[in-house]
Structures are given as C-alpha cells and as structure tokens.
Design an enzyme around this catalytic site. Structure first.
Site, mmCIF file in Angstrom:
data_model
loop_
_atom_site.group_PDB
_atom_site.id
_atom_site.type_symbol
_atom_site.label_atom_id
_atom_site.label_comp_id
_atom_site.label_asym_id
_atom_site.label_seq_id
_atom_site.Cartn_x
_atom_site.Cartn_y
_atom_site.Cartn_z
ATOM 1 N N HIS A 53 28.473 -3.544 13.786
ATOM 2 C CA HIS A 53 29.795 -3.776 13.197
ATOM 3 C C HIS A 53 30.328 -2.475 12.600
ATOM 4 C CE1 HIS A 53 33.026 -6.318 11.907
ATOM 5 N NE2 HIS A 53 32.905 -5.955 10.652
ATOM 6 N N HIS A 102 38.662 -4.594 8.530
ATOM 7 C CA HIS A 102 37.918 -4.690 9.782
ATOM 8 C C HIS A 102 38.347 -5.926 10.560
ATOM 9 C CE1 HIS A 102 34.669 -7.457 7.841
ATOM 10 N NE2 HIS A 102 35.674 -7.340 7.001
ATOM 11 N N CYS A 126 35.779 -5.404 16.702
ATOM 12 C CA CYS A 126 35.604 -4.507 15.552
ATOM 13 C C CYS A 126 35.700 -3.032 15.944
ATOM 14 C CB CYS A 126 34.305 -4.793 14.817
ATOM 15 S SG CYS A 126 32.785 -4.450 15.749
#
Length: 296
Positions: free
Chosen positions: A254, A266, A201
């Site tokens: 994240h 993402h 990520c």
C-alpha cells in the site's frame, strides 16, 4: 513500428481470454470518445478476478509484442515494472491503438493535463476527446489560450487552463500536487486504475506525480525503492509513505501521500474510496516500511 492509444483510456488485461465484463466495456467505448462507465459490482469484479494489471491514458505509447484476432499484447514503456524489461505488459483491444505518426523522439516537448478531466478539440473533425489527468501529448505550438498538440486523431488543441508543459520543475509542485490529490476525496477505488474514473493505491500516486513530470514506477513495491529515503520524523507534505505486511518487513502492499500532521491521503482499498487517514495508533503505523521524497 510505434503505436499509441486512441481512446480516452483502456485497461491492460491479464489475458486475451473472453469475459462478459470485457465485452460490456468494449461495447461502451465504441459509441463515443468518453470514459468507461463502471458499476460498483464491475469494479469489484476487476479486483476479485484479477482481470487487469493497469490502465492506459489517451496518447500512451505502446510496443506491440503479439496479437490475436481481437487483442494486441503490448509493453508500456511509461509504466515501469521490475518484472518487465520494456514496461508493463498486457493485452488491449486492437481498435484501441493506432500507428504513431513518425518517430518517437527522446526529450520531445510535451503537454500534460493537470485537471481531473479536459477536452481536446480535433481540428480535422467535430470530435471532442475527453481525456484524464495525466494525459501526455506531443506539443506543436501555443496560440492564445490554447496549446496545439499531436493526437491519435490528428492535430488538436487543449485549453491552457487545464494543461501545462510536461517537466519536473513546476512552481510549487508539492503544494499543487496535494491540492490535486484532495480534489479526489471520495472518488471510488478502481483496481489497476490510473485515471480520474478511479485509482488503485499506486495508480493514484503514479498519476499525481506524473502530472508534475515525475514518472515513478507503476506499482508500490517498485516506487518504494525510488526517490530519496527520509525518516517519518523528517517527512514533509508531498512525500510518499509505503506500507508492507509483517509489520513493515514483508511485501509492500500500500502507498499514500503524506499531508503532514500525521495524516495521509490514499486510494484506500477495493470497495472503498480516496480518503484521509491518520498514521499513529493505526495499522499504518506498524506497517510503515519507508518514506520516499520523489519531488524536492
């Protein structure tokens, strides 16, 4: 003495200990200047066993700290991390780096690859080096449709249609960044990845912004403290959303690129892929801890 990476990419291993996956990947790379081939099982093993911390692109500059018979321990100045004074530290195969020719100059003009993959033609040999998005190399000159660059394999050239000057003032950078991000939809998640072979990520965000001359820290927790903070209501497409455990009050875990209209793109999670998700009404709404504007 300065060193830089001479392969299209390599992983930054947590330790110099032997592992079957290391030997499998090492054997692949000896055959050609191409990227690793990773099975889905191998990708999950990188994550499940926490074998790697990051990945390096061709031409990445490193500082050698220690060595074994097989590995160098290195620091990576271009991958900032709060735990390391001189950039991310880890272990790479000795054959993956060469001595940098001359002094590394601050502010030296450079070229960056802005498409998923490019080829560099090396003048002194028939070699064609495949390189990834975000690869940065010292600029020598431009001629016709090509940039001439210094590479670990000698003077080479890369087509202008896949590369650009490396600076933070690219025209319509946010728009182009979003288009580039969408070109990776459905790309497999790779733990610690920063190349078009697969991203984690924060590696996805790190590489996208690096391509437009904005060098963020390598990991999401550090990135979340950089740039200009804005509220979610103020967010523009191209801003970055960071998410934390404990309903946004815990550790940042994240990150995603805001697309507008309550959506982000993402690199989702191990075993998954790059995707577009809605924020409101999902776990992301409660875990959103900060929105950062890294490009104005």
């Amino acid at each position: 003495m300065n060193y830089w990476l001479n392969k299209p990419s390599t992983f930054l291993w947590k330790s110099p200990n032997d592992h079957p996956l290391k030997e499998m990947l090492r054997a692949q790379k000896r055959r050609a200047y191409t990227f690793y081939t990773l099975s889905d099982d191998a990708c999950l093993k990188l994550y499940q066993e926490r074998l790697v911390d990051s990945e390096l692109c061709y031409g990445t500059e490193v500082e050698v700290l220690d060595e074994t018979d097989t590995y160098y321990q290195v620091a990576v100045p271009s991958q900032r991390n709060h735990a390391f004074k001189n950039g991310y530290e880890g272990w790479i195969f000795k054959e993956d780096i060469d001595v940098y020719p001359g002094e590394i100059l601050e502010g030296e003009q450079k070229i960056v690859v802005f498409q998923q993959e490019a080829e560099i033609l090396v003048e002194s040999s028939p070699q064609v080096i495949k390189v990834s998005l975000g690869t940065v190399l010292p600029f020598i000159q431009e001629e016709g449709d090509f940039f001439y660059v210094q590479t670990p394999n000698g003077r080479g050239k890369v087509a202008k249609e896949v590369a650009q000057f490396y600076n933070k003032n690219q025209k319509e950078a946010k728009k182009r960044l979003i288009e580039l991000a969408k070109s990776y939809l459905d790309l497999r998640y790779v733990w610690s990845g920063v190349t078009h072979s697969g991203f984690d990520c924060s590696g996805f965000i790190y590489t996208l912004f690096k391509t437009f001359g904005c060098v963020l820290s390598r990991d999401a927790d550090d990135q979340s403290l950089e740039g200009q903070e804005v509220t979610y209501l103020e967010a523009h497409p191209g801003d970055v959303l960071y998410f934390a455990y404990d309903e946004g009050k815990g550790v940042v875990h994240h990150v995603g690129l805001y697309l507008g209209e309550d959506q982000m793109i993402h690199s989702h999670t191990p075993g998954s892929k790059v995707m577009i998700s809605t924020i409101s009404g999902t776990k992301y709404e409660s875990e959103l801890c900060t929105v950062r504007r890294h490009l104005l």
